[in-house]
Scaffold this motif. Structure first.
Motif, mmCIF file in Angstrom:
data_model
loop_
_atom_site.group_PDB
_atom_site.id
_atom_site.type_symbol
_atom_site.label_atom_id
_atom_site.label_comp_id
_atom_site.label_asym_id
_atom_site.label_seq_id
_atom_site.Cartn_x
_atom_site.Cartn_y
_atom_site.Cartn_z
ATOM 1 N N PHE A 1 -1.192 58.673 12.281
ATOM 2 C CA PHE A 1 -1.201 57.308 11.849
ATOM 3 C C PHE A 1 -2.724 56.667 11.673
ATOM 4 N N ASP A 2 -2.947 56.019 10.858
ATOM 5 C CA ASP A 2 -4.129 55.351 10.448
ATOM 6 C C ASP A 2 -3.771 53.831 10.517
ATOM 7 N N TYR B 1 0.770 48.924 6.048
ATOM 8 C CA TYR B 1 1.998 49.442 5.901
ATOM 9 C C TYR B 1 3.250 48.366 5.818
ATOM 10 N N VAL B 2 4.305 48.663 5.167
ATOM 11 C CA VAL B 2 5.296 48.092 5.246
ATOM 12 C C VAL B 2 6.038 49.074 5.986
ATOM 13 N N ILE B 3 6.613 48.840 7.037
ATOM 14 C CA ILE B 3 7.321 49.804 8.025
ATOM 15 C C ILE B 3 8.810 49.529 7.920
ATOM 16 N N VAL B 4 9.434 50.553 7.454
ATOM 17 C CA VAL B 4 10.995 50.282 7.371
ATOM 18 C C VAL B 4 11.609 51.455 8.361
ATOM 19 N N ALA B 5 12.676 50.735 9.039
ATOM 20 C CA ALA B 5 13.314 51.740 9.968
ATOM 21 C C ALA B 5 14.854 51.271 10.079
ATOM 22 N N ASN B 6 15.659 52.316 10.362
ATOM 23 C CA ASN B 6 17.135 52.126 10.710
ATOM 24 C C ASN B 6 17.182 50.909 11.656
ATOM 25 N N HIS B 7 18.055 50.052 11.649
ATOM 26 C CA HIS B 7 18.157 48.841 12.631
ATOM 27 C C HIS B 7 19.368 49.159 13.448
ATOM 28 N N PRO C 1 0.491 52.409 17.247
ATOM 29 C CA PRO C 1 -0.541 52.064 17.497
ATOM 30 C C PRO C 1 -1.172 50.657 16.638
ATOM 31 N N GLY C 2 -1.736 49.925 17.244
ATOM 32 C CA GLY C 2 -2.560 48.891 16.582
ATOM 33 C C GLY C 2 -1.478 47.698 16.397
ATOM 34 N N TYR C 3 -1.760 46.713 15.602
ATOM 35 C CA TYR C 3 -1.134 45.551 15.449
ATOM 36 C C TYR C 3 -0.305 45.403 14.121
ATOM 37 N N VAL C 4 1.051 45.009 14.369
ATOM 38 C CA VAL C 4 1.960 44.780 13.363
ATOM 39 C C VAL C 4 2.758 43.531 13.732
ATOM 40 N N THR C 5 3.588 43.276 12.790
ATOM 41 C CA THR C 5 4.199 42.040 12.899
ATOM 42 C C THR C 5 5.674 42.274 12.343
ATOM 43 N N PHE C 6 6.587 41.418 12.595
ATOM 44 C CA PHE C 6 7.980 41.721 12.217
ATOM 45 C C PHE C 6 8.563 40.569 11.447
ATOM 46 N N MET C 7 9.307 41.149 10.395
ATOM 47 C CA MET C 7 10.094 40.387 9.339
ATOM 48 C C MET C 7 11.472 40.711 9.697
ATOM 49 N N ALA C 8 12.233 39.518 10.373
ATOM 50 C CA ALA C 8 13.726 39.778 10.437
ATOM 51 C C ALA C 8 14.456 38.261 10.209
ATOM 52 N N GLY D 1 0.454 46.676 -2.727
ATOM 53 C CA GLY D 1 -0.284 47.977 -2.620
ATOM 54 C C GLY D 1 -0.158 48.601 -1.397
ATOM 55 N N ALA D 2 0.776 48.429 -0.491
ATOM 56 C CA ALA D 2 0.744 48.965 0.719
ATOM 57 C C ALA D 2 1.354 50.255 0.834
ATOM 58 N N TYR D 3 1.272 50.961 1.858
ATOM 59 C CA TYR D 3 2.053 52.226 2.161
ATOM 60 C C TYR D 3 3.329 51.982 2.716
#
Length: 256
Positions: free
Chosen positions: A78-79, A84-90, A104-111, A188-190
């Motif tokens: 993980f870099d 990133y746009v992180i997509v997971a099953n909910h 790792p690191g700082y992420v925010t959530f969209m929900a 342009g995110a991963y």
């Protein structure tokens, strides 16, 4: 192969029902204890990473004291410097703390915007995180515009559950929405697929109210570059990510 349905979760015994109440007590209690930290760090954008660190502390507190231990496997290193746009099953109430602690690191959530109305917890979705009113196309468009701005200007990675909600189809995948994949292409995110195979069993939203201690696995797939893609490629990208997560869920289910 058909995975087990949530309705087939074994009927909980008295201890598991008590454990369920204990889990939700810890969920709320941890936020209340950390509220002064959150009140300060969510007051200004520059302190949002510190607020996210506090959310990690809350997540580990919740999981450790409720007997859940997290095992994360990365297909590729993980870099945290990438966006990133992180997509997971909910599948469960525990999805947010698992992703918070597992990455790792700082992420925010969209929900969903309804989370804004939850006492204490809702403060995140009025500041650092992004709430989406799924009933309002105008609000949804504005939310994704804000997400794109944060990714492009600040390099912030955003977690989006592409199913939009926890549905009665769990543990099967629900239909993915287009928004996360259009956002990744526009910014342009991963795209970073994440598979959560156990959360629906340990802390189910549907079915008898209970919780079960044990291992929570989290599989972080290889990121997919979206910068070279065109808006017309969003559907193919969506189907590709759906297949990646579904295949991994089937793999875990076959070993259960």
């Amino acid at each position: 192969m058909v995975r087990k349905k949530a309705s087939k979760i074994p009927h909980p015994n008295a201890l598991q029902r008590i454990h369920g109440w204990w889990f939700f007590f810890l969920l709320g209690f941890g936020f209340i204890v950390l509220y002064p930290w959150f009140a300060v760090t969510l007051s200004h954008k520059k302190m949002y990473p510190a607020a996210h660190f506090g959310r990690k502390v809350w997540g580990w507190f919740l999981m450790t004291l409720s007997g859940l231990w997290l095992k994360v496997e990365f297909e590729e290193e993980f870099d945290p410097k990438k966006t990133y746009v992180i997509v997971a099953n909910h599948t469960s109430y525990v999805d947010i703390p698992v992703i918070t602690c597992g990455l790792p690191g700082y992420v925010t959530f969209m929900a969903k915007a309804e989370l804004e109305r939850i006492p204490v917890f809702g403060r995140f979705f009025r500041t650092m995180d992004i709430g989406v009113d799924r009933k309002s196309p105008h609000n949804a468009a504005a939310a994704f515009k804000l997400a794109n701005k944060r990714m492009q200007e600040d390099g912030t990675s955003i977690v989006i559950f592409p199913e939009g909600t926890i549905g009665t189809w769990v543990p099967d995948l629900g239909r993915f929405k287009d928004g996360p994949f259009k956002a990744a292409i526009a910014s342009g995110a991963y795209v970073l697929p994440v598979t959560l195979p156990d959360n629906w069993i340990k802390v189910p939203e549907y079915g008898p109210f209970a919780a079960r201690p044990g291992k929570l696995r989290m599989y972080v797939h290889r990121p997919i570059a979206a910068a070279h893609l065109k808006p017309s490629d969003a559907e193919e990208l969506k189907q590709n990510v759906f297949h990646i997560i579904e295949t991994k869920l089937n793999e875990y289910a076959s070993k259960r």
